[in-house]
Design an enzyme around this catalytic site. Structure first.
Site, short mmCIF file in Angstrom:
data_model
loop_
_atom_site.label_atom_id
_atom_site.label_comp_id
_atom_site.label_asym_id
_atom_site.label_seq_id
_atom_site.Cartn_x
_atom_site.Cartn_y
_atom_site.Cartn_z
N GLN B 132 0.83 -1.19 0.00
CA GLN B 132 0.00 0.00 0.00
C GLN B 132 0.87 1.25 0.00
O GLN B 132 1.65 1.46 0.93
CB GLN B 132 -0.88 -0.05 1.26
CG GLN B 132 -1.76 1.16 1.47
CD GLN B 132 -2.18 1.26 2.93
OE1 GLN B 132 -1.79 0.43 3.75
NE2 GLN B 132 -2.94 2.27 3.27
N SER B 135 1.00 6.67 2.68
CA SER B 135 1.67 7.68 3.51
C SER B 135 2.93 8.21 2.86
O SER B 135 3.64 7.49 2.15
CB SER B 135 2.05 7.08 4.86
OG SER B 135 0.92 6.72 5.58
N SER B 167 4.59 -1.65 4.38
CA SER B 167 4.97 -3.01 4.75
C SER B 167 4.86 -3.90 3.52
O SER B 167 4.08 -3.62 2.62
CB SER B 167 4.12 -3.54 5.92
OG SER B 167 2.78 -3.30 5.68
N GLU B 250 -9.01 -1.33 6.39
CA GLU B 250 -7.87 -1.47 7.29
C GLU B 250 -8.33 -1.34 8.73
O GLU B 250 -7.98 -2.13 9.60
CB GLU B 250 -6.81 -0.41 6.98
CG GLU B 250 -5.59 -0.51 7.89
CD GLU B 250 -4.53 0.52 7.53
OE1 GLU B 250 -4.89 1.56 6.95
OE2 GLU B 250 -3.35 0.28 7.85
N GLU B 383 -5.25 10.28 17.36
CA GLU B 383 -5.78 11.64 17.26
C GLU B 383 -6.76 11.75 16.08
O GLU B 383 -7.82 12.36 16.20
CB GLU B 383 -4.63 12.65 17.09
CG GLU B 383 -3.76 12.83 18.33
CD GLU B 383 -2.84 11.67 18.62
OE1 GLU B 383 -2.44 10.97 17.66
OE2 GLU B 383 -2.53 11.41 19.80
#
Lengths: 397, 412, 397, 412
Positions: B132, B135, B167, B250, B383
């Site tokens: 994936q 990020s 990963s 996810e 958060e």
């Protein structure tokens, strides 16, 4: 309900400070000392070097330690001027400990300049103090770092039979002590041994029959080791009650100074995190402008503020000697600072986001040291448990 | 104490709450028939898996022709048990977690029929591992702020940028890539979603070491990497919507697994407690009791969540589960290190290693303590999850946005 | 490691649910029941009335209770249809308890429909059940509300000498029991008394020798009282082990249903607070748009979510009977819900700012009930302590 | 254990850190001389207090002519002890906390010479009680959003509006009033500060009952109330700056008092613990130990704060002290009710009463539990204090303001 420190500590002898008022601020001398130590650490122990060293063969930085110990003079702070030291007190030592915590510096300050020095001073045996003061000798008390301050750790070393040629002052020790902090770079070990009576012995690391094995430690900025003694030649430093008192004084002073280190560490984590969230942008805003983050950091600042007062209180009372109020002060400081340092390191990782979880960032050095410090010389839980007697709060049943 | 199957939500389906038309017995019969035609002992592993897929016995809740039969998901366990009892080769799902957990549902929901046909079979059999590529160093919580660019070039797109926290990237054949295709649009609108071929010269994968000493993750550098427009998933500019679908999958999977009592992080803490009476103090006891009770309640809440989902009441409780899971893992592992006494000061191994996925066990308490710090960051920080709960569940007002204009003009 | 509920509870008799899977959702019947109860409470127990009643002479709302008990039929939920009840289970009772918690309603549902009904049911004495089911009779178990569920409370009442004219089935009780919840409106008291053997006795409140004194209580929506018995005429309901088991079952079921009440209370506090911060503006913004507030409410929502699952789990296991898993389920629910209800009420006050600290706002009714509930039928601490046996987590020493 | 004077910060001054020119002995001599001229036994109470003020022995750190001699504040204790030893009448400072703690420093810093002369003496002697008219139902945390209007009318201002949370209003002669004098200005700029005569027909004071059952506070309704322009403190439009000065004095005073060990809320919890061994459990013990340790550390931190202030290093730690004080009071009182066992379910008295100021003691644990909930609201909510710490101490960026325009146009 007034009880004052009863046993004088290093540099407290002669001063009658009772009834006393704890001075919780930093003196000018202390601030100058801080400046000198910080300058050296900023220059010689940037975090990338500290990190790299954790995976090197030499996890302790001998060169840095020589500079601090001899040039800045931190090794001899507690040692009287007559023996080559600075004749300072735990107040000044606490300031150095704060700076070492801020830098997670890999030097045996706590072991040599606090634990071993206090034990030797309390034992009355001044033989090694001049060498310790000059930085020529590095020593450590051979008690597991996880030992608490409340009960005497059971020695795992016994007095062995003398060898042919041993004189009347010569002793032999056999046994294994594991989980020792700051013993890797030590030249001299102060080893408690069970015999009749209990005794504290000095062992030269260079002697035959002394082996050290480094241990894979959670905190590699203060790597633990195991020491194996086999008929190792030793010299008696103290015995009986004096040996017990010396060890107890060393552990108490060690816990108090470790609390100062934890405070310094916590403060540094907070500062680093505040600086980061001011710069780091997400959603086109500095992360530090989000109110939830602001409130968490405000709470952390409050906790750090409380720690600073507790750490100073412990340092000031240690400077006055060893007694119930000193024991209470150390318990309060170690409990508060253990929890807050851990919290600060955890928040540092979380509020750095992913980057704080990577190896190539200093946050993990702080987290690991904070966790190890919290387990060492009495956990927060263990120190709070001592309030049963110190604050007359008896437990259930 | 409860048997560990008591909370297995699959029981609910079998006892008739949703009454599937194909029964468990029917499926067991299908497997038996399949095994009669494909002897696991003599059939080539890849051939066996391909045939199982083609027989609709891969994931029975997928459509016919794509490895399934359109049945309730819960029936899959019947099939898996039957194949397991026959010692049939498996597709090693642990090696392709992102492929199975995130890529497959995304392809199913947003891919074309051609893409589904082309990708799902090798994905399920494990022939092709997926990763994936979301990020970035500058876009973590603010995923929509990402900077990786994809520029159209004939039938292809040319990709430049850097991804992080990937990963399996070093093993992957394909990557789920979100890239910016129109910087003049507001940030959520200029994104497009692709399946990137990871085995091309323009893609460089470097291990990313974490605080445990290991490198579970990677950084991925894309330099003039190419992806065919045929490998685009969803429309140009629709990358954000497709990404959200992937992320929902996810978050449901994290903290959402059925575990037996004491099945998670609490297991080793409780074991240590029982085995070391000498380490017990009132303070540690209180912490242990609190955490044990909270962990058990979290487990029950997880079961309730799965019952809701099975009853067709998908709720936002998945975010709660992940928040609780992260906090408990951190608090329990912190306690466990303390319970270890002097051994808590030790670590097992700092060597840089490349483990297959995150595994809390088989390592020492210090490892669990460190690894758990990632639980409140990976897969959506705590958060961000709190923001989602506050705004989407509780309906609290959003803060005024300062990032509404064209992406290229935003401060970074 | 499978152990199932072993003693059947009300409405569980005959059902063999093992091995069972807890159903943690609400059934349609349960949702309908909730709607009916909520409609009555919304209509007849708005908070201003509840508040006004706390300072009136009649702190319990008899009329409201009659409506709920008889018209909606909540009094007889646990009682078999053959005895005039609904033949429902603790699952349905739990839903009613949630609604009562949401409204902090001043009705003796917990005392009469849960504690007394469970005790009578478990005692095997069905004499009063039809009257209880119809709402004609209100009863309470005369055990202090602060009693835990783990050890049998020591009775403060003794069997007294019979009076002239007493028959063979007539008993006399003397003693004082204080801190009773839901006893003020009760017509019948179930009184445990020490004698050989221990027994459970039924006492008509209207009898001579029975006195009640209201107590100034922290939670005036469930005002406590003291009961004084002087040669009060009584009838034996159960004795020996059956009496003990009846009391234990009642306390366990009471704790579980109180957890449901606490969950309902917590959920209502959260909802009210969320609604308020959406409306209330400071700094020209809704207070609920500030991120720190949002995150706290999100955390509270998470806690409430956990509670709901725990409360449902306890209700479902109680519905299956009384055994170790049921005891564990109740302990987990009461611990989680006590803490969260208190937290929710505290946040309600804080996030309402000054207005939440005033008498003329419902927040304090919730805070007081949450605190009282947390002390009743086993504190969170006490329930967690029972994990020593239930989860094999032995304590220190 | 420590003598309770050990942490008395005044010791620092006496031992020479700041070396005052007038010594404690000098002051004791002054008091002796004063007493020689004013026999407490025979002098009228008010005359005695007036004379003490005029002799500069009221508050020695105030200027000469205004009740003081310009000495370090710490020397005041010497004077107070000397008068106390002589059993002299006092000014009952507990009856005029806002006057002495907030009004006086504000008048000293921002009042005219004429106002200082006119107000400070009757304030100090207690002849005139003061109250504070700041908060409004619609302006709590957002004080600057207040709506009470003051309109100029000749030499007077005419005031209309409602204030809330006004302690002592029912006893007060004067109120510190902030009112909006220019609604066309941004909200911080249109405010003006006055000393309002409370004993006039346009001022109605109603008790405001709180969750404890008592009414410590009041609501104050102003309907065409009048205040002379001569009673304005600071310039027109400078009300915000003057208010901030007042509030700083309030926050320093909350949680900033020197207490002996176990001097605060922890006292009764610790006593209950010691007296009731039968109520002790491991869980309660852990909570008690934590709270005792935190309370003692907070006490030490308070001493450090006072040392900093005495050493001329005024820091923002006062906000930390108030935050910690509020949290500890709440947690300790919550525990104390639990420690009370069955008695924790009882209360002492719900009757509506009008106490003189907040007093935690002499009431039952339930009262302390309820009253403590106000500690995180009154005198600046904990949320506002965290904002202040984050922005002013840590320097974190402010959020974008949406309330910058003219006050009258803001949404309410």
């Amino acid at each position: 309900m007034t009880e004052h420190a009863t046993t004088p500590g290093p540099a407290a002898s002669g001063k009658d400070r009772s009834p006393r008022s704890a001075d919780l601020l930093y003196t000018e001398t202390e601030t100058q000392l801080r400046g000198a130590v910080r300058a050296v650490l900023d220059d010689k122990a940037p975090w990338r070097d500290v990190l790299a060293r954790t995976e090197s063969a030499q996890t302790y930085d001998d060169k840095l330690w020589r500079t601090l110990a001899a040039d800045v003079g931190v090794a001899g702070l507690l040692i009287p001027e007559s023996l080559g030291g600075a004749g300072a007190s735990y107040r000044e030592v606490g300031v150095v400990a704060e700076e070492i915590g801020r830098a997670v510096a890999p030097v045996p300050f706590l072991g040599s300049a606090v634990l071993a020095t206090t034990a030797l001073w309390a034992s009355g045996d001044t033989t090694w103090l001049p060498e310790l003061a000059s930085g020529a000798l590095t020593a450590e008390l051979a008690i597991p770092f996880a030992a608490g301050t409340r009960t005497r750790p059971v020695p795992t070393v016994r007095l062995d039979a003398p060898e042919a040629g041993d004189g009347p002052g010569d002793y032999r020790l056999t046994g294994v002590i594991t989980g020792l902090a700051d013993a890797l770079p030590a030249d001299l070990l102060l080893v408690p041994a069970d015999s009749v009576p209990y005794g504290l012995y000095a062992v030269r690391v260079s002697s035959p029959g002394v082996g050290k094995r480094p241990l894979t430690s959670l905190d590699m900025t203060r790597q633990l080791c195991e020491v194996r003694l086999e008929q190792a030649p030793a010299r008696r430093v103290a015995s009986g009650k004096q040996a017990e008192d010396s060890v107890a004084a060393a552990l108490l002073a060690g816990a108090g100074m470790l609390a100062c280190e934890q405070f310094g560490l916590a403060e540094r984590c907070l500062e680093t995190t505040v600086a980061y969230v001011k710069e780091r942008r997400q959603f086109a805003r500095p992360v530090g402008s989000f109110q939830a983050i602001k409130h968490r950091l405000a709470d952390l600042w409050v906790a750090v503020t409380q720690c600073r007062a507790a750490a100073r209180y412990a340092a000031d009372w240690l400077a006055a000697g060893f007694g119930p109020e000193t024991t209470l002060a150390v318990a309060l400081a170690k409990a508060a600072c253990s929890d807050t340092a851990l919290k600060a390191a955890q928040e540092m990782i979380q509020l750095h986001g992913g980057i704080g979880f990577t190896w190539e960032h200093p946050a993990h050095l702080y987290l690991k040291r904070a966790k190890a410090d919290s387990l060492a010389l009495g956990t927060a839980d263990a120190h709070r448990a001592s309030l049963d007697v110190l604050a007359n709060l008896p437990g259930p049943e | 104490m409860l048997d560990d199957t008591v909370l297995d939500d699959t029981v609910l389906d079998d006892t008739g709450r949703h009454g599937p038309k194909v029964t468990a017995d029917d499926l067991r019969a299908q497997v038996a028939e399949f095994l009669a035609g494909h002897d696991p002992k003599t059939t080539d592993r890849q051939d066996f898996l391909n045939a199982r897929f083609d027989a609709g016995l891969a994931w029975v809740h997928y459509p016919a022709g794509l490895g399934g039969q359109g049945l309730p998901r819960s029936l899959q366990t019947v099939v898996d048990r039957a194949f397991n009892d026959a010692q049939a080769p498996t597709n090693h799902p642990e090696r392709n977690g992102i492929g199975l957990g995130m890529a497959a549902p995304t392809i199913l929901a947003h891919g074309t029929a051609e893409q589904q046909e082309r990708w799902l079979r090798p994905l399920w059999t494990g022939e092709e591992i997926w990763c994936q590529l979301f990020s970035e160093p500058g876009a973590g919580s603010d995923l929509a702020g990402l900077s990786t660019r994809a520029v159209r070039d004939g039938d292809d797109w040319v990709v430049n940028g850097q991804k992080v926290w990937t990963s399996s990237a070093h093993m992957a054949k394909r990557g789920l890539l979100v890239a910016r295709t129109d910087p003049d649009q507001p940030k959520h609108q200029g994104l497009t979603y692709f399946a990137l071929d990871m085995k091309q010269p323009g893609v460089e994968v470097r291990p990313l070491r974490q605080i445990t000493g290991e490198a579970e993750f990677n950084e991925v550098f894309m330099t003039d990497a190419r992806v065919a427009d045929a490998d685009r998933i969803g429309g140009v500019g629709e990358g954000w919507q497709v990404s959200m679908a992937t992320l929902m999958n996810e978050r449901v999977s994290i903290g959402g697994n059925a575990l037996p009592r004491e099945g998670g992080m609490i297991a080793s803490a409780a074991r240590t407690w029982r085995e070391h009476p000498e380490l017990r103090t009132p303070g540690l006891y209180d912490r242990l009791l609190r955490l044990w009770a909270e962990a058990e309640v979290a487990r029950i809440a997880g079961a309730r969540l799965r019952q809701s989902l099975a009853a067709g009441q998908p709720g936002p409780e998945g975010s709660a589960a992940k928040l609780v899971f992260a906090r408990l893992n951190q608090e329990i592992s912190e306690l466990e290190v303390e319970l270890a006494g002097a051994d808590g000061l030790l670590y097992d191994d700092w060597t840089m290693r490349r483990p297959q996925g995150a595994n809390f066990f088989g390592r020492n308490p210090g490892f669990r303590f460190l690894r758990a710090k990632g639980n409140s960051i990976e897969g959506g920080t705590s958060e961000i999850l709190r923001n989602i709960i506050a705004e989407r569940v509780l309906g609290l007002p959003k803060e005024a946005r300062v990032d509404a204009g064209p992406w290229k003009d935003l401060p970074r």
